[in-house]
Write an enzyme that holds these catalytic residues in place. Structure first.
Site, PDB file in Angstrom:
ATOM      1  N   ARG A 125       0.752  -1.195   0.340  1.00  0.00           N
ATOM      2  CA  ARG A 125      -0.140   0.313  -0.048  1.00  0.00           C
ATOM      3  C   ARG A 125       0.908   0.547  -0.159  1.00  0.00           C
ATOM      4  O   ARG A 125       1.739   1.270   0.901  1.00  0.00           O
ATOM      5  CB  ARG A 125      -1.180  -0.192   1.065  1.00  0.00           C
ATOM      6  CG  ARG A 125      -1.768  -0.488   1.319  1.00  0.00           C
ATOM      7  CD  ARG A 125      -2.963  -0.664   2.261  1.00  0.00           C
ATOM      8  NE  ARG A 125      -2.881  -0.212   3.788  1.00  0.00           N
ATOM      9  CZ  ARG A 125      -3.797   0.843   4.153  1.00  0.00           C
ATOM     10  NH1 ARG A 125      -5.329   0.640   4.074  1.00  0.00           N
ATOM     11  NH2 ARG A 125      -3.560   1.738   5.187  1.00  0.00           N
ATOM     12  N   THR A 129      -1.942   7.168   0.102  1.00  0.00           N
ATOM     13  CA  THR A 129      -3.024   7.647  -0.544  1.00  0.00           C
ATOM     14  C   THR A 129      -2.769   6.060  -0.458  1.00  0.00           C
ATOM     15  O   THR A 129      -4.693   5.667  -0.007  1.00  0.00           O
ATOM     16  CB  THR A 129      -3.070   6.792  -2.080  1.00  0.00           C
ATOM     17  OG1 THR A 129      -1.996   5.766  -2.614  1.00  0.00           O
ATOM     18  CG2 THR A 129      -1.577   8.005  -2.685  1.00  0.00           C
ATOM     19  N   ASP A 223       0.324  -1.401  11.953  1.00  0.00           N
ATOM     20  CA  ASP A 223       0.889  -2.133  11.141  1.00  0.00           C
ATOM     21  C   ASP A 223       1.646  -3.110  11.532  1.00  0.00           C
ATOM     22  O   ASP A 223       2.182  -3.811  12.235  1.00  0.00           O
ATOM     23  CB  ASP A 223       2.024  -1.053  10.771  1.00  0.00           C
ATOM     24  CG  ASP A 223       2.783  -1.879   9.078  1.00  0.00           C
ATOM     25  OD1 ASP A 223       2.296  -2.900   8.592  1.00  0.00           O
ATOM     26  OD2 ASP A 223       2.302  -1.028   8.040  1.00  0.00           O
ATOM     27  N   ASP A 226       5.138  -4.988  10.807  1.00  0.00           N
ATOM     28  CA  ASP A 226       6.190  -4.215  11.607  1.00  0.00           C
ATOM     29  C   ASP A 226       6.227  -4.513  12.057  1.00  0.00           C
ATOM     30  O   ASP A 226       7.072  -4.840  13.028  1.00  0.00           O
ATOM     31  CB  ASP A 226       5.811  -2.345  11.296  1.00  0.00           C
ATOM     32  CG  ASP A 226       6.038  -1.743   9.931  1.00  0.00           C
ATOM     33  OD1 ASP A 226       6.567  -2.352   9.381  1.00  0.00           O
ATOM     34  OD2 ASP A 226       5.667  -0.418   9.569  1.00  0.00           O
TER      35      ASP A 226
HETATM   36  C1  PRP Z   1      -0.991  -4.602   4.656  1.00  0.00           C
HETATM   37  C2  PRP Z   1      -1.619  -5.882   5.057  1.00  0.00           C
HETATM   38  C3  PRP Z   1      -2.831  -5.906   3.600  1.00  0.00           C
HETATM   39  C4  PRP Z   1      -3.002  -4.046   3.373  1.00  0.00           C
HETATM   40  C5  PRP Z   1      -4.538  -3.668   3.224  1.00  0.00           C
HETATM   41  O1  PRP Z   1      -0.156  -4.039   4.005  1.00  0.00           O
HETATM   42  O2  PRP Z   1      -1.114  -7.008   5.427  1.00  0.00           O
HETATM   43  O3  PRP Z   1      -1.400  -6.209   2.792  1.00  0.00           O
HETATM   44  O4  PRP Z   1      -2.164  -3.627   4.177  1.00  0.00           O
HETATM   45  O5  PRP Z   1      -4.338  -2.779   3.514  1.00  0.00           O
HETATM   46  P1  PRP Z   1      -5.901  -2.723   2.182  1.00  0.00           P
HETATM   47  O6  PRP Z   1      -6.837  -3.561   2.783  1.00  0.00           O
HETATM   48  O7  PRP Z   1      -6.571  -1.479   2.560  1.00  0.00           O
HETATM   49  O8  PRP Z   1      -5.069  -2.257   0.929  1.00  0.00           O
HETATM   50  P2  PRP Z   1       1.166  -3.121   3.131  1.00  0.00           P
HETATM   51  O9  PRP Z   1       0.908  -2.920   2.640  1.00  0.00           O
HETATM   52  O10 PRP Z   1       1.182  -2.191   4.731  1.00  0.00           O
HETATM   53  O11 PRP Z   1       2.315  -3.823   3.568  1.00  0.00           O
HETATM   54  P3  PRP Z   1       3.341  -5.309   4.311  1.00  0.00           P
HETATM   55  O12 PRP Z   1       2.465  -6.130   3.989  1.00  0.00           O
HETATM   56  O13 PRP Z   1       4.714  -4.833   4.166  1.00  0.00           O
HETATM   57  O14 PRP Z   1       3.123  -4.872   5.770  1.00  0.00           O
HETATM   58  N1  URA Z   2      -2.178  -2.783   6.931  1.00  0.00           N
HETATM   59  C1  URA Z   2      -2.345  -2.881   8.250  1.00  0.00           C
HETATM   60  O1  URA Z   2      -0.946  -3.544   8.592  1.00  0.00           O
HETATM   61  N2  URA Z   2      -2.738  -2.272   9.530  1.00  0.00           N
HETATM   62  C2  URA Z   2      -4.126  -1.628   9.335  1.00  0.00           C
HETATM   63  O2  URA Z   2      -4.347  -1.117  10.316  1.00  0.00           O
HETATM   64  C3  URA Z   2      -4.354  -1.388   7.457  1.00  0.00           C
HETATM   65  C4  URA Z   2      -3.355  -1.857   6.820  1.00  0.00           C
END
Ligand code: PRP
Ligand code: URA
Length: 231
Positions: A125, A129, A223, A226
């Site tokens: 993501r 945005t 997150d 993280d």
């Molecule tokens: C997080 C999570 C999903 C996404 C959810 O990933 O693991 O993939 O956000 O959000 P959405 O439903 O609004 O798309 P992120 O892109 O933060 O990456 P990460 O897996 O590296 O934490």
């Molecule tokens: N991704 C995460 O890890 N946490 C949230 O709350 C939304 C997207």
């Protein structure tokens, strides 16, 4: 009334949608599940506890996901000499994790299905945005003939999983054979995914109240990637 005297459905923090779409399944709101969730939501929780309690919930989710695979009858002979009319899984499966956070769910799937094939889709993501961007995918060659357990712990806006489902569809996977397994979902994310792909099944650990202005799940747990893998 003490918290232990509350039944699962009476738990004050058991958020519930007015009516879930037919293909959305939420894990039973047991005290064990809510206790594990309470630990991983706590910002004071150490990384090792976050991993331990997330893994416990992931195991429950994977077991529930596997319950949605078709079975056929199978008779075996018991040591008592009697036959037993049981079942066995029909068809082959694979896991597909949405990286990075979805990788945290692969071990739970392997604990239940020892040599399961695993594909990966890297979607991130945009931090400003919240729009998802697809970077990479590597999927089993015969994925179109398999049932797919799609793994990502967080369903916020739904943008990431919608993009991942599009990738699976491009590889020939029928929507009816996709089971999306997630830990915490927002009502908005569920609505967006089920409107776009009503045939896809969703297995959710918990459904939270909504999204923050930054499109984080509210109250959520921050997150996930993280906290599980380290910031
Ligand atoms: C997080 C999570 C999903 C996404 C959810 O990933 O693991 O993939 O956000 O959000 P959405 O439903 O609004 O798309 P992120 O892109 O933060 O990456 P990460 O897996 O590296 O934490
Ligand atoms: N991704 C995460 O890890 N946490 C949230 O709350 C939304 C997207």
């Amino acid at each position: 009334m003490t918290p232990s005297a509350l039944s699962a459905s009476q738990h004050p923090s058991s958020s519930s949608l007015p009516r879930l779409p037919p293909n959305v399944i939420r894990l039973p709101a047991t005290s064990q599940l809510e206790a594990c969730l309470t630990i991983i939501r706590d910002k004071q929780t150490s990384r090792s506890d976050f991993i331990f309690y997330s893994d416990r919930i992931i195991r429950l989710l994977v077991e529930e996901g596997l319950n949605h695979l078709p079975v056929v009858g199978k008779q075996v002979q018991c040591p008592t000499g009697l036959p037993y009319n049981g079942v066995e899984f029909q068809g082959r499966i694979c896991g597909v994790s949405i990286l990075r956070a979805g990788e945290a769910m692969e071990a739970g799937l392997r604990e239940c299905c020892r040599s399961v094939r695993i594909g990966k889709i890297l979607i991130q993501r945009d931090e400003e945005t919240a729009k998802p961007k697809l970077f990479y995918s590597k999927l089993p060659r015969d994925i179109a003939d398999r049932w797919v357990l799609l793994l990502d712990p967080m369903l916020a806006t739904g943008g990431s999983v919608i993009k991942a489902i599009e990738v699976l569809v491009d590889h020939g996977v029928p929507l009816e054979r996709i089971i999306f397994v997630n830990l915490v979902a927002s009502p908005e994310g569920i609505e967006n995914v089920t409107k776009r792909f009503p045939a896809v099944r969703l297995i959710c650990g918990w459904i939270d109240d909504g999204l923050t202005e930054q499109n984080l799940i509210w109250p959520g747990l921050g997150d996930f990637g993280d906290r599980y893998f380290g910031a």
